[in-house]
Design an enzyme around this catalytic site. Structure first.
Site, PDB file in Angstrom:
ATOM      1  N   SER A 138      25.372  97.936  95.010  1.00 46.55           N
ATOM      2  CA  SER A 138      24.897  98.806  93.926  1.00 46.55           C
ATOM      3  C   SER A 138      25.198 100.247  94.319  1.00 46.55           C
ATOM      4  O   SER A 138      25.416 100.544  95.509  1.00 46.55           O
ATOM      5  CB  SER A 138      23.382  98.631  93.786  1.00 46.55           C
ATOM      6  OG  SER A 138      22.825  99.636  92.954  1.00 46.55           O
ATOM      7  N   TYR A 151      14.702  97.543  96.970  1.00 42.26           N
ATOM      8  CA  TYR A 151      16.047  97.365  96.394  1.00 42.26           C
ATOM      9  C   TYR A 151      17.059  98.228  97.161  1.00 42.26           C
ATOM     10  O   TYR A 151      18.131  97.746  97.560  1.00 42.26           O
ATOM     11  CB  TYR A 151      15.997  97.751  94.922  1.00 42.26           C
ATOM     12  CG  TYR A 151      17.247  97.430  94.132  1.00 42.26           C
ATOM     13  CD1 TYR A 151      17.447  96.162  93.591  1.00 42.26           C
ATOM     14  CD2 TYR A 151      18.219  98.397  93.896  1.00 42.26           C
ATOM     15  CE1 TYR A 151      18.581  95.862  92.848  1.00 42.26           C
ATOM     16  CE2 TYR A 151      19.361  98.106  93.155  1.00 42.26           C
ATOM     17  CZ  TYR A 151      19.537  96.842  92.629  1.00 42.26           C
ATOM     18  OH  TYR A 151      20.662  96.557  91.895  1.00 42.26           O
TER      19      TYR A 151
HETATM   20  P1  NAD Z   1      20.647  89.689  85.706  1.00 44.88           P
HETATM   21  O1  NAD Z   1      19.167  89.656  85.769  1.00 44.88           O
HETATM   22  O2  NAD Z   1      21.361  89.736  84.403  1.00 44.88           O
HETATM   23  O3  NAD Z   1      21.254  88.450  86.506  1.00 44.88           O
HETATM   24  C1  NAD Z   1      20.748  88.055  87.756  1.00 44.88           C
HETATM   25  C2  NAD Z   1      21.224  86.665  88.040  1.00 44.88           C
HETATM   26  O4  NAD Z   1      20.656  86.250  89.286  1.00 44.88           O
HETATM   27  C3  NAD Z   1      20.759  85.645  86.985  1.00 44.88           C
HETATM   28  O5  NAD Z   1      21.752  84.654  86.843  1.00 44.88           O
HETATM   29  C4  NAD Z   1      19.510  85.059  87.628  1.00 44.88           C
HETATM   30  O6  NAD Z   1      19.192  83.772  87.153  1.00 44.88           O
HETATM   31  C5  NAD Z   1      19.946  85.041  89.085  1.00 44.88           C
HETATM   32  N1  NAD Z   1      18.833  84.965  90.009  1.00 44.88           N
HETATM   33  C6  NAD Z   1      17.758  85.774  90.120  1.00 44.88           C
HETATM   34  N2  NAD Z   1      16.948  85.343  91.089  1.00 44.88           N
HETATM   35  C7  NAD Z   1      17.532  84.242  91.605  1.00 44.88           C
HETATM   36  C8  NAD Z   1      17.194  83.336  92.650  1.00 44.88           C
HETATM   37  N3  NAD Z   1      16.063  83.461  93.350  1.00 44.88           N
HETATM   38  N4  NAD Z   1      18.024  82.309  92.903  1.00 44.88           N
HETATM   39  C9  NAD Z   1      19.162  82.137  92.189  1.00 44.88           C
HETATM   40  N5  NAD Z   1      19.536  82.956  91.200  1.00 44.88           N
HETATM   41  C10 NAD Z   1      18.731  83.995  90.923  1.00 44.88           C
HETATM   42  O7  NAD Z   1      21.045  90.931  86.621  1.00 44.88           O
HETATM   43  P2  NAD Z   1      22.413  91.722  86.840  1.00 44.88           P
HETATM   44  O8  NAD Z   1      22.167  93.104  86.399  1.00 44.88           O
HETATM   45  O9  NAD Z   1      23.579  90.979  86.332  1.00 44.88           O
HETATM   46  O10 NAD Z   1      22.436  91.746  88.422  1.00 44.88           O
HETATM   47  C11 NAD Z   1      23.382  91.063  89.211  1.00 44.88           C
HETATM   48  C12 NAD Z   1      23.571  91.803  90.527  1.00 44.88           C
HETATM   49  O11 NAD Z   1      24.097  93.100  90.256  1.00 44.88           O
HETATM   50  C13 NAD Z   1      22.286  92.013  91.316  1.00 44.88           C
HETATM   51  O12 NAD Z   1      22.536  91.842  92.685  1.00 44.88           O
HETATM   52  C14 NAD Z   1      21.939  93.467  91.016  1.00 44.88           C
HETATM   53  O13 NAD Z   1      21.174  94.054  92.029  1.00 44.88           O
HETATM   54  C15 NAD Z   1      23.323  94.059  90.934  1.00 44.88           C
HETATM   55  N6  NAD Z   1      23.391  95.338  90.213  1.00 44.88           N
HETATM   56  C16 NAD Z   1      23.025  95.442  88.900  1.00 44.88           C
HETATM   57  C17 NAD Z   1      23.134  96.672  88.273  1.00 44.88           C
HETATM   58  C18 NAD Z   1      22.778  96.869  86.828  1.00 44.88           C
HETATM   59  O14 NAD Z   1      22.768  98.016  86.384  1.00 44.88           O
HETATM   60  N7  NAD Z   1      22.523  95.836  86.061  1.00 44.88           N
HETATM   61  C19 NAD Z   1      23.587  97.790  88.960  1.00 44.88           C
HETATM   62  C20 NAD Z   1      23.939  97.645  90.293  1.00 44.88           C
HETATM   63  C21 NAD Z   1      23.848  96.411  90.914  1.00 44.88           C
END
Ligand code: NAD
Length: 256
Positions: A138, A151
């Site tokens: 991130s 985080y």
């Molecule tokens: P999201 O909530 O849309 O998706 C998260 C995914 O992880 C889902 O498929 C969920 O079911 C799965 N998940 C959550 N807990 C779990 C567990 N215990 N076991 C198995 N699967 C699990 O979120 P996202 O925004 O797509 O995030 C994905 C990654 O990107 C994360 O690591 C997040 O930190 C990172 N990220 C997101 C952003 C953002 O702005 N959305 C920015 C930077 C980094």
């Protein structure tokens, strides 16, 4: 480009993980999916791209379930060639109010799960002399924000982990890199927008604009498709000697 290869993408039932799974599938890779919630819909989206998929519902906070996931991937597709450690969660609170259980869950899912998948995937990658480990960190892996101590700690740590693995594999065909997104409009961020709208008594659209304006100079969300294309680049021949980078796609967030 990736025909015959298998990619395991954790947390690929939603958001960024699904975007990366689809981008790799467009290049011909078979996909092992993982994550909670609706599975049939996301799986059908990936299969519509003409590849095979598998699914394992391992809870990425549980090492024993991660071992089962890795066994399932190996027995279904032979080997994991591309490992995308993407599953992640967020919790927003001041450190003195931070629930201990949330801290432990964030460290387990955002960080320790990548240790377990990586340690289990690397022997076969080294034996094949080709592999790609892509950790979804991130902008918070590079810079901090208040009220996100767990985080930010987990994401800085995964950037360090990425570099360590890159060094351990430096003379092999296995690479390890991190992707550092800024704001991406997924359920994880929608929750933060909704909470902001409620606590400030403002419309959701305004909360969205404020959220971007606070951190992201481009005033635009990065998309899961764009992040997927970066993952494809890491898997391309041009990525053969890209090792240990933490590549931000963040609208200028970390440049400030
Ligand atoms: P999201 O909530 O849309 O998706 C998260 C995914 O992880 C889902 O498929 C969920 O079911 C799965 N998940 C959550 N807990 C779990 C567990 N215990 N076991 C198995 N699967 C699990 O979120 P996202 O925004 O797509 O995030 C994905 C990654 O990107 C994360 O690591 C997040 O930190 C990172 N990220 C997101 C952003 C953002 O702005 N959305 C920015 C930077 C980094």
């Amino acid at each position: 480009m990736l025909k015959g290869k298998t990619a395991l993408v954790t947390g690929s039932t939603s958001g960024i993980g699904l975007g990366i799974a689809k981008a790799l599938a467009r290049q011909g890779a078979n996909i092992v999916m993982n994550g909670f919630g609706d599975v049939a819909g996301p799986r059908a989206e990936v299969e519509a791209l003409g590849v095979k998929t598998g699914y394992h519902g391992a809870d990425m906070s549980k090492p024993a379930e991660i071992e089962e996931l890795m066994k399932y991937a190996a027995s279904t597709f032979g080997r994991v060639d591309i490992l995308v450690n993407n599953a992640g969660i967020q919790h927003v609170a001041k450190v003195e109010d931070f629930p201990v259980e949330r801290w432990d869950a964030i460290i387990a899912i955002n960080l320790s799960s990548a240790f377990h998948t990586t340690r289990l995937a690397i022997p076969a990658m080294k034996a094949a002399n080709w592999g790609r480990i892509i950790n979804v960190a991130s902008a918070h892996g590079l810079v901090a924000s208040p009220q996100k101590s767990a985080y930010v700690a987990s994401k800085h740590a995964i950037v360090g982990f990425t570099k360590s693995i890159a060094l351990e594999t430096a003379t092999t065909g296995v690479t390890s890199n991190a992707i550092c997104p800024g704001w991406v409009l997924t359920p994880l961020v929608q929750k933060q927008i909704d909470a902001r709208a409620e606590s400030e008594g403002i419309p959701v659209e305004q909360a969205k604009r404020d959220l971007l304006a606070e951190k992201e100079p481009s005033l635009q969300f990065t998309t899961p498709d764009e992040l997927g294309e970066l993952a494809v680049f890491f898997c391309s021949p041009a990525g053969n000697n890209v090792r240990g980078v933490a590549w931000n796609m963040d609208g200028g967030w970390a440049a400030q």
